[in-house]
Design a protein around this motif. Structure first.
Motif, PDB file in Angstrom:
ATOM      1  N   SER A 103      -9.014   0.766  -3.059  1.00 21.58           N
ATOM      2  CA  SER A 103      -8.046   1.828  -3.340  1.00 21.58           C
ATOM      3  C   SER A 103      -8.343   2.447  -4.698  1.00 21.58           C
ATOM      4  O   SER A 103      -8.230   3.652  -4.888  1.00 21.58           O
ATOM      5  N   GLU A 104      -8.698   1.588  -5.645  1.00 24.27           N
ATOM      6  CA  GLU A 104      -9.018   2.041  -7.006  1.00 24.27           C
ATOM      7  C   GLU A 104     -10.348   1.422  -7.395  1.00 24.27           C
ATOM      8  O   GLU A 104     -10.551   0.215  -7.184  1.00 24.27           O
ATOM      9  N   PHE A 110       0.823  -1.221   0.000  1.00 17.48           N
ATOM     10  CA  PHE A 110       0.000   0.000   0.000  1.00 17.48           C
ATOM     11  C   PHE A 110       0.856   1.269   0.000  1.00 17.48           C
ATOM     12  O   PHE A 110       0.377   2.346   0.331  1.00 17.48           O
ATOM     13  N   ARG A 144     -14.708  -6.939 -11.984  1.00 17.21           N
ATOM     14  CA  ARG A 144     -14.479  -8.214 -12.677  1.00 17.21           C
ATOM     15  C   ARG A 144     -14.658  -9.408 -11.734  1.00 17.21           C
ATOM     16  O   ARG A 144     -14.780 -10.537 -12.174  1.00 17.21           O
ATOM     17  N   ILE A 151      -1.882 -12.949  -9.912  1.00 23.51           N
ATOM     18  CA  ILE A 151      -1.825 -13.313  -8.483  1.00 23.51           C
ATOM     19  C   ILE A 151      -3.049 -12.774  -7.745  1.00 23.51           C
ATOM     20  O   ILE A 151      -3.692 -13.498  -6.971  1.00 23.51           O
ATOM     21  N   VAL A 192      -5.477  -6.470   0.192  1.00 25.21           N
ATOM     22  CA  VAL A 192      -5.145  -7.125  -1.087  1.00 25.21           C
ATOM     23  C   VAL A 192      -3.972  -6.370  -1.721  1.00 25.21           C
ATOM     24  O   VAL A 192      -4.119  -5.241  -2.180  1.00 25.21           O
ATOM     25  N   THR A 193      -2.801  -6.989  -1.700  1.00 19.82           N
ATOM     26  CA  THR A 193      -1.656  -6.351  -2.345  1.00 19.82           C
ATOM     27  C   THR A 193      -0.863  -7.394  -3.129  1.00 19.82           C
ATOM     28  O   THR A 193      -0.808  -8.561  -2.742  1.00 19.82           O
ATOM     29  N   VAL A 194      -0.275  -6.938  -4.204  1.00 19.06           N
ATOM     30  CA  VAL A 194       0.682  -7.738  -4.965  1.00 19.06           C
ATOM     31  C   VAL A 194       1.897  -6.844  -5.174  1.00 19.06           C
ATOM     32  O   VAL A 194       1.761  -5.677  -5.577  1.00 19.06           O
ATOM     33  N   ARG A 246       0.449  -8.089 -12.342  1.00 16.05           N
ATOM     34  CA  ARG A 246      -0.153  -8.462 -13.634  1.00 16.05           C
ATOM     35  C   ARG A 246       0.302  -9.820 -14.156  1.00 16.05           C
ATOM     36  O   ARG A 246       0.624  -9.978 -15.321  1.00 16.05           O
ATOM     37  N   ARG A 247       0.324 -10.773 -13.248  1.00 20.49           N
ATOM     38  CA  ARG A 247       0.501 -12.152 -13.711  1.00 20.49           C
ATOM     39  C   ARG A 247      -0.527 -13.058 -13.040  1.00 20.49           C
ATOM     40  O   ARG A 247      -0.328 -14.247 -12.873  1.00 20.49           O
ATOM     41  N   THR A 294     -11.396   0.612 -10.172  1.00 18.63           N
ATOM     42  CA  THR A 294     -11.347  -0.105 -11.461  1.00 18.63           C
ATOM     43  C   THR A 294     -11.047  -1.592 -11.308  1.00 18.63           C
ATOM     44  O   THR A 294     -11.029  -2.317 -12.295  1.00 18.63           O
TER      45      THR A 294
END
Ligand code: COA
Length: 430
Positions: free
Chosen positions: A146-147, A46, A153, A121, A110-112, A118-119, A149
């Motif tokens: 946070s976003e 974050f 999905r 996860i 939720v963090t990557v 973008r693979r 967008t």
């Protein structure tokens, strides 16, 4: 009995990430090192600073019962002990129309890592959380984002909006009710218990509120260890004419270095159980000397404030999405709330490969209670899973959704059934 903390990791997502040589596993909060690595990863994800040890430890011991931590580890990374992705989820009670609540799976953290983005996860983690929520019997999942967008999905959609308001106090003359109680300055420790009782008393008033305690409540009071802003906070409690606490506010003041009469107030929280307490706290804030502006974050969309002052335009409003809802079990979710008008609505839900798919007969009795069953009858209206998420708390109109194409058919009938007389509202981030 299996609980949310010992429920096994989702095998489908674990296997999917294993194909990338990543290990998805539960993190053990009773192990300080395991937890610290997870917390450092979440904070980094974050974009926060590295937390000091005492803050890491306080978070570990401050977790509420049922909080589940998941980490994804990459054994090939230079620092293989720190997860490259995180989530934390827990069961909470979500208020729904009718002054009642439904078990909800709160999804957070939720963090990557930017090194692993973008693979797929996050998708693996979110799919896992939704399956876990279903397995644990939560008919809905909820999150704040946070976003805006990212989560559509996965079937989430905004269900409760919120507002930032800015009040230009020099333009304000109070025309609302004259408060009959008193405002007291109190310490955060004095507010810890009584304030939480006040929060709990109003929780069922607004669809969209969730139950919270532990770290989330400490954070409201600036009592979370390592809260660098704590010293700037002021706390007031409102007692009614009988001396019973009925509300509180947390705010901070900022000086304009070039002009001492131009202070700004930032209001962090204002919670009131009565209109009298609401008026008393707002009036206190608006009539403070040396202050020209009060800015408040995360306020309800139906805040009565503008109707309590003579200059409506002294209040500037910025509205945004806040609580996002994903319906996972249609009969359980829809029977948990009440409805405005009796009758039958047949609603088809389009949720490709998702748990909400089907055609559902919603029969509402005279008391507003519903029975919900799968049906083969023709649908009065069809909605996507995201449209259903927005409808669920009664705050987004079917007519609006129809305009977007995510709902078709008899929107007026859907509105007559789903709309809530109280605008949904969530007063915290989680
Ligand atoms: C947002 C975040 C978790 C995404 O992780 P990720 O592993 O890169 O996401 P995935 O590769 O699994 O992507 C899944 C899908 O989401 C989309 N997506 C991912 N991040 C997105 C973003 N920031 N905005 C819009 N879409 C996004 C991807 O394009 C992909 O779409 P598709 O599968 O429909 O083609 C990551 O970028 C992150 O940690 N960001 C900073 C922290 C944050 O904002 N977390 C969200 C907290 S609410």
């Amino acid at each position: 009995m299996t609980t949310s903390t010992d429920f096994p990791i989702d095998e489908t997502s674990r296997a999917r990430l294993a194909e990338q040589s990543l290990t998805m596993r539960l993190v053990d909060p009773s192990d300080p090192d395991d937890h610290a690595a997870w917390f450092h990863a979440e904070t980094r994800g974050f974009l926060g600073p590295t937390p000091p040890d005492e803050q890491v430890e306080a978070r570990r011991t401050g977790f509420v019962a049922g909080r589940r931590l998941v980490g994804v580890l990459d054994a090939t990374a230079a620092d293989p002990a720190t997860p490259v992705a995180t989530t934390t989820c827990w069961p909470t009670d979500l208020t729904v129309p009718g002054r009642r609540s439904v078990p909800a799976w709160a999804v957070s953290g939720v963090t990557v890592a930017p090194t692993h983005r973008r693979r797929g996860i996050a998708r693996a983690l979110l799919d896992a959380e939704l399956r876990t929520a279903i397995a644990l019997g939560c008919p809905v999942a909820v999150l704040t984002v946070s976003e805006s967008t990212i989560y559509r999905r996965f079937g989430f959609a905004p269900a409760a909006l919120a507002r930032d308001v800015t009040v230009l106090t020099r333009r304000v003359r109070w025309t609302g009710p004259t408060p009959t109680g008193r405002v007291h300055f109190v310490s955060p420790e004095q507010l810890r218990e009584v304030g939480h009782r006040i929060v709990e008393r109003v929780r069922l008033e607004s669809p969209g509120q969730i139950s919270y305690e532990g770290h989330l409540w400490d954070r409201q009071l600036g009592l979370a260890v390592g809260d660098s802003n704590a010293m700037n906070l002021r706390f007031v409690r409102y007692d009614d004419a009988d001396g019973t606490p009925q509300g509180f506010a947390v705010y901070q003041l900022k000086e304009d270095p070039s002009d001492f009469v131009e202070h700004d107030v930032t209001l962090h929280a204002l919670v009131a159980t009565t209109t009298d307490a609401y008026a008393g706290l707002w009036r206190f804030l608006l009539e403070m000397d040396l202050v020209t502006k009060v800015s408040a974050h995360l306020r309800p969309v139906d805040e009565p404030l503008r109707w309590m002052i003579d200059d409506f335009r002294a209040v500037r409003v910025n509205e945004f999405d806040h609580l996002w809802v994903r319906v996972l079990d249609v009969p359980a979710a829809l029977t948990a709330r009440t409805y405005a008008s009796p009758g039958q609505l047949v609603l088809a839900v389009d949720d490709p490969d998702g748990p909400a798919a089907g055609t559902w007969a919603i029969d509402v009795d005279e008391r507003g209670e519903a029975t919900v069953e799968a049906t083969h009858e023709p649908a009065d209206a069809s909605a996507t899973a995201t449209a259903l998420g927005s409808l669920y708390l009664g705050g987004v109109s079917a007519a609006t959704l129809a305009a977007t194409g995510t709902l078709t058919g008899d929107a007026a009938r859907v509105d007559a059934t789903f709309r809530s007389t109280v605008a949904p509202y969530l007063s915290i981030w989680f």
